[in-house]
Design a protein around this motif. Structure first.
Motif, PDB file in Angstrom:
ATOM      1  N   GLY A   1      -5.413  10.420  -4.333  1.00  0.00           N
ATOM      2  CA  GLY A   1      -6.427  11.435  -4.079  1.00  0.00           C
ATOM      3  C   GLY A   1      -7.254  11.127  -2.849  1.00  0.00           C
ATOM      4  O   GLY A   1      -6.906  10.269  -2.028  1.00  0.00           O
ATOM      5  N   SER A   2      -8.357  11.821  -2.746  1.00  0.00           N
ATOM      6  CA  SER A   2      -9.187  11.699  -1.555  1.00  0.00           C
ATOM      7  C   SER A   2      -9.791  10.308  -1.405  1.00  0.00           C
ATOM      8  O   SER A   2     -10.005   9.845  -0.281  1.00  0.00           O
ATOM      9  N   ASN A   3     -10.054   9.621  -2.507  1.00  0.00           N
ATOM     10  CA  ASN A   3     -10.608   8.262  -2.391  1.00  0.00           C
ATOM     11  C   ASN A   3      -9.624   7.322  -1.705  1.00  0.00           C
ATOM     12  O   ASN A   3     -10.035   6.448  -0.933  1.00  0.00           O
ATOM     13  N   HIS A   4      -8.328   7.484  -1.979  1.00  0.00           N
ATOM     14  CA  HIS A   4      -7.322   6.664  -1.310  1.00  0.00           C
ATOM     15  C   HIS A   4      -7.293   6.981   0.183  1.00  0.00           C
ATOM     16  O   HIS A   4      -7.169   6.086   1.018  1.00  0.00           O
ATOM     17  N   VAL A   5      -7.413   8.263   0.518  1.00  0.00           N
ATOM     18  CA  VAL A   5      -7.389   8.676   1.925  1.00  0.00           C
ATOM     19  C   VAL A   5      -8.618   8.120   2.648  1.00  0.00           C
ATOM     20  O   VAL A   5      -8.503   7.588   3.758  1.00  0.00           O
TER      21      VAL A   5
ATOM     22  N   PHE B   1       0.429   4.536   4.687  1.00  0.00           N
ATOM     23  CA  PHE B   1      -0.538   5.054   3.730  1.00  0.00           C
ATOM     24  C   PHE B   1      -0.096   4.750   2.303  1.00  0.00           C
ATOM     25  O   PHE B   1      -0.917   4.392   1.456  1.00  0.00           O
ATOM     26  N   ALA B   2       1.199   4.887   2.020  1.00  0.00           N
ATOM     27  CA  ALA B   2       1.707   4.613   0.673  1.00  0.00           C
ATOM     28  C   ALA B   2       1.492   3.150   0.301  1.00  0.00           C
ATOM     29  O   ALA B   2       1.078   2.852  -0.833  1.00  0.00           O
ATOM     30  N   ARG B   3       1.760   2.235   1.228  1.00  0.00           N
ATOM     31  CA  ARG B   3       1.530   0.815   0.951  1.00  0.00           C
ATOM     32  C   ARG B   3       0.053   0.536   0.695  1.00  0.00           C
ATOM     33  O   ARG B   3      -0.302  -0.223  -0.213  1.00  0.00           O
ATOM     34  N   HIS B   4      -0.819   1.177   1.481  1.00  0.00           N
ATOM     35  CA  HIS B   4      -2.263   1.002   1.291  1.00  0.00           C
ATOM     36  C   HIS B   4      -2.687   1.530  -0.080  1.00  0.00           C
ATOM     37  O   HIS B   4      -3.434   0.868  -0.800  1.00  0.00           O
ATOM     38  N   SER B   5      -2.200   2.704  -0.441  1.00  0.00           N
ATOM     39  CA  SER B   5      -2.571   3.310  -1.724  1.00  0.00           C
ATOM     40  C   SER B   5      -2.031   2.499  -2.892  1.00  0.00           C
ATOM     41  O   SER B   5      -2.685   2.365  -3.924  1.00  0.00           O
ATOM     42  N   GLU B   6      -0.831   1.953  -2.716  1.00  0.00           N
ATOM     43  CA  GLU B   6      -0.255   1.127  -3.765  1.00  0.00           C
ATOM     44  C   GLU B   6      -1.079  -0.136  -3.978  1.00  0.00           C
ATOM     45  O   GLU B   6      -1.267  -0.584  -5.115  1.00  0.00           O
ATOM     46  N   ALA B   7      -1.594  -0.691  -2.896  1.00  0.00           N
ATOM     47  CA  ALA B   7      -2.444  -1.881  -3.002  1.00  0.00           C
ATOM     48  C   ALA B   7      -3.734  -1.564  -3.760  1.00  0.00           C
ATOM     49  O   ALA B   7      -4.320  -2.450  -4.385  1.00  0.00           O
ATOM     50  N   LEU B   8      -4.140  -0.297  -3.733  1.00  0.00           N
ATOM     51  CA  LEU B   8      -5.342   0.122  -4.464  1.00  0.00           C
ATOM     52  C   LEU B   8      -5.042   0.490  -5.912  1.00  0.00           C
ATOM     53  O   LEU B   8      -5.954   0.811  -6.664  1.00  0.00           O
TER      54      LEU B   8
END
Length: 126
Positions: free
Chosen positions: A50-54, A34-41
């Motif tokens: 926040g919730s948009n990343h989730v 999840f952290a890697r995905h959020s970092e890519a965003l």
């Protein structure tokens, strides 16, 4: 490794040390994904996640089974707790849907009625 993934790795390291090792290692791996995905965003710290990343993460993992997605949700709940974020992250939707459900959040918005407006106007009149 970026700043967010380092932060999640540090948060998860204390979590993995205690309790059932295999499950906690799996949960930590889900937190890191999840952290890697959020970092890519573009997120740079847990304070910016926040919730948009989730919701974006759930859309990216839509091909997984319902039980696996629920396990990812539970990992995010633990991450939310470890990071000191209030509330819970949004829960994943049922299979076949890419829309996640948001848990009801308490609102602080007052509900005004027409009678309240009339009373305020009558108080203002001389």
């Amino acid at each position: 490794m970026g700043r967010l993934t380092e932060e999640v790795k540090n948060l998860a390291s204390g979590y993995v040390r205690k309790g059932g090792k295999r499950n906690r290692q799996q949960q930590a791996a889900r937190m890191m994904a999840f952290a890697r995905h959020s970092e890519a965003l573009g997120a740079i710290s847990m304070g910016r996640v926040g919730s948009n990343h989730v919701l974006s993460y759930y859309r990216a993992t839509a091909a997984l089974s319902d039980s696996t997605r629920y396990n990812h949700f539970r990992a995010l709940c633990v991450l939310w707790h470890l990071a000191g974020k209030p509330g819970l992250p949004p829960a994943p939707a049922a299979s076949g849907s890419t829309v996640a459900t948001r848990l009801p959040q308490p609102t602080a918005k007052p509900s005004f009625s027409a009678e309240d407006d009339q009373m305020a106007v009558s108080r203002e009149a001389p």
